[in-house]
Scaffold this active site. Sequence first.
Site, short mmCIF file in Angstrom:
data_model
loop_
_atom_site.label_atom_id
_atom_site.label_comp_id
_atom_site.label_asym_id
_atom_site.label_seq_id
_atom_site.Cartn_x
_atom_site.Cartn_y
_atom_site.Cartn_z
N THR A 10 -6.02 -14.91 13.11
CA THR A 10 -4.92 -14.68 12.16
C THR A 10 -4.21 -13.35 12.41
O THR A 10 -3.25 -13.03 11.71
CB THR A 10 -5.43 -14.70 10.70
N ASP A 56 -18.19 -15.25 10.75
CA ASP A 56 -17.98 -13.81 10.61
C ASP A 56 -18.67 -13.11 11.77
O ASP A 56 -19.83 -13.44 12.10
CB ASP A 56 -18.61 -13.38 9.26
N SER A 127 -9.51 -1.46 24.45
CA SER A 127 -8.31 -0.79 23.96
C SER A 127 -8.06 0.53 24.66
O SER A 127 -8.99 1.27 25.00
CB SER A 127 -8.51 -0.53 22.47
N GLU A 129 -7.23 3.04 23.21
CA GLU A 129 -7.76 4.11 22.35
C GLU A 129 -9.08 4.65 22.91
O GLU A 129 -9.51 5.73 22.54
CB GLU A 129 -7.97 3.62 20.92
N TYR A 151 -12.83 4.06 15.54
CA TYR A 151 -12.35 2.82 16.17
C TYR A 151 -12.53 2.89 17.68
O TYR A 151 -13.06 1.96 18.31
CB TYR A 151 -10.87 2.60 15.82
P1 GDP Z 1 -2.65 3.39 17.39
O1 GDP Z 1 -2.19 3.94 18.70
O2 GDP Z 1 -3.52 2.18 17.54
O3 GDP Z 1 -3.25 4.41 16.49
O4 GDP Z 1 -1.30 2.79 16.69
P2 GDP Z 1 -0.43 3.30 15.45
O5 GDP Z 1 0.83 2.49 15.48
O6 GDP Z 1 -1.21 3.27 14.18
O7 GDP Z 1 -0.11 4.83 15.78
C1 GDP Z 1 0.58 5.21 16.95
C2 GDP Z 1 0.90 6.69 16.88
O8 GDP Z 1 1.89 6.92 15.88
C3 GDP Z 1 -0.30 7.57 16.49
O9 GDP Z 1 -0.35 8.68 17.37
C4 GDP Z 1 0.01 8.02 15.08
O10 GDP Z 1 -0.50 9.31 14.76
C5 GDP Z 1 1.54 8.08 15.12
N1 GDP Z 1 2.15 8.00 13.79
C6 GDP Z 1 3.05 8.88 13.27
N2 GDP Z 1 3.35 8.57 12.01
C7 GDP Z 1 2.64 7.46 11.70
C8 GDP Z 1 2.53 6.66 10.51
O11 GDP Z 1 3.16 6.91 9.48
N3 GDP Z 1 1.69 5.57 10.59
C9 GDP Z 1 1.00 5.27 11.72
N4 GDP Z 1 0.22 4.18 11.75
N5 GDP Z 1 1.06 6.02 12.83
C10 GDP Z 1 1.86 7.10 12.83
#
Ligand code: GDP
Length: 326
Positions: A10, A56, A127, A129, A151
């Site tokens: 999903t 799960d 990932s 990450e 994560y």
């Molecule tokens: P990630 O790479 O899996 O953590 O994907 P995200 O889309 O959550 O974040 C990507 C990058 O955007 C990270 O370096 C965050 O710190 C930055 N970022 C900046 N502002 C924001 C926000 O308001 N929300 C999120 N999710 N990320 C943010």
Amino acid sequence: MPRALITGVTGQDGMYLSRLLLSKGYEVFGLVRGQNNPKLDVIRAWAPEVRVVTGDLLDQSSLLRALDVARPDEVYNLGAISFVAYSWDNAQLTSQVTGLGVLNMLEAIRLYAHDDASKVRFYQASSSEMFGRVQEVPQRETTLLWPRSPYGVAKVYGHYMTINYRESYGMHASSGILFNHESPLRGPEFVTRKISRAVARISLGLQDRVSLGNLDAKRDWGFAGDYVDAMWRMLQQDEASDYVVSTGETHPVREYLDIAFNHVGISDWEKHVHQDPQFLRPAEVDLLIGDSAKAREQLGWTPSVSFKHLVEMMVDADLDREKPNV
Ligand code: GDP
């Protein structure tokens, strides 16, 4: 007819992958958690042919049962707690689902296919990450891993467990080290979708500003529809392996903002963006850029959607969603 079982069906990738496999003539089974899960309606509307199996990742007996029902040739393990920011506040749960969940599935497959562990091909959603505090630019399959969030640590565990099941039991287990991949189906908590949705709403006069964290973080952002094709290609190889999947370009959050706002005719967008420390992370991954040469050469894979096109596609989809019905 080949058969596939997808965990995380999903989610964004599960949805794109299920349609891809259905288009290739697969019988697709999707593992879904719990009773009356509201996400069931989402997958039923998106791909009604997907057969839902309840289970799960934390419950190995449910995985064994799901394997008995689906009798899959291929298992795609996309199920995880996948939001980095959330993983700080729920570190143990993230470790259990995103990390131990992989072991539960690998072990379930080994028990299910006891006479021939390679008869079920396995894909693990690893990932970028995992690279965290990057030790090499660009990052490739051999780059030292240095995760910077619960994560990321959990994904490293799943990654090495996948490699260990391949090396120890001869399983056809591959791991795709996917860099960030987005689409109109991305969850609204991720920065790309958060921005595309806010930009659509600001241009329609429904809100005035958006609160964000670090605008200087750089990511290698691709289109999820392209990335699920790489997953499938990995499982069609004679030998299982690990592959980086990325565009090879990196862009700061700021540039995403610039393209998104300009697409709706707003060039002085800074006044709509508020920087809020609550969206900063205890540790940040500053820069990600992947070298996907191995995937391109061995899998014949290439991304088809440019960064600009991706941003505009996401803004257009949110404009459609947010427009008042007339
Ligand atoms: P990630 O790479 O899996 O953590 O994907 P995200 O889309 O959550 O974040 C990507 C990058 O955007 C990270 O370096 C965050 O710190 C930055 N970022 C900046 N502002 C924001 C926000 O308001 N929300 C999120 N999710 N990320 C943010």
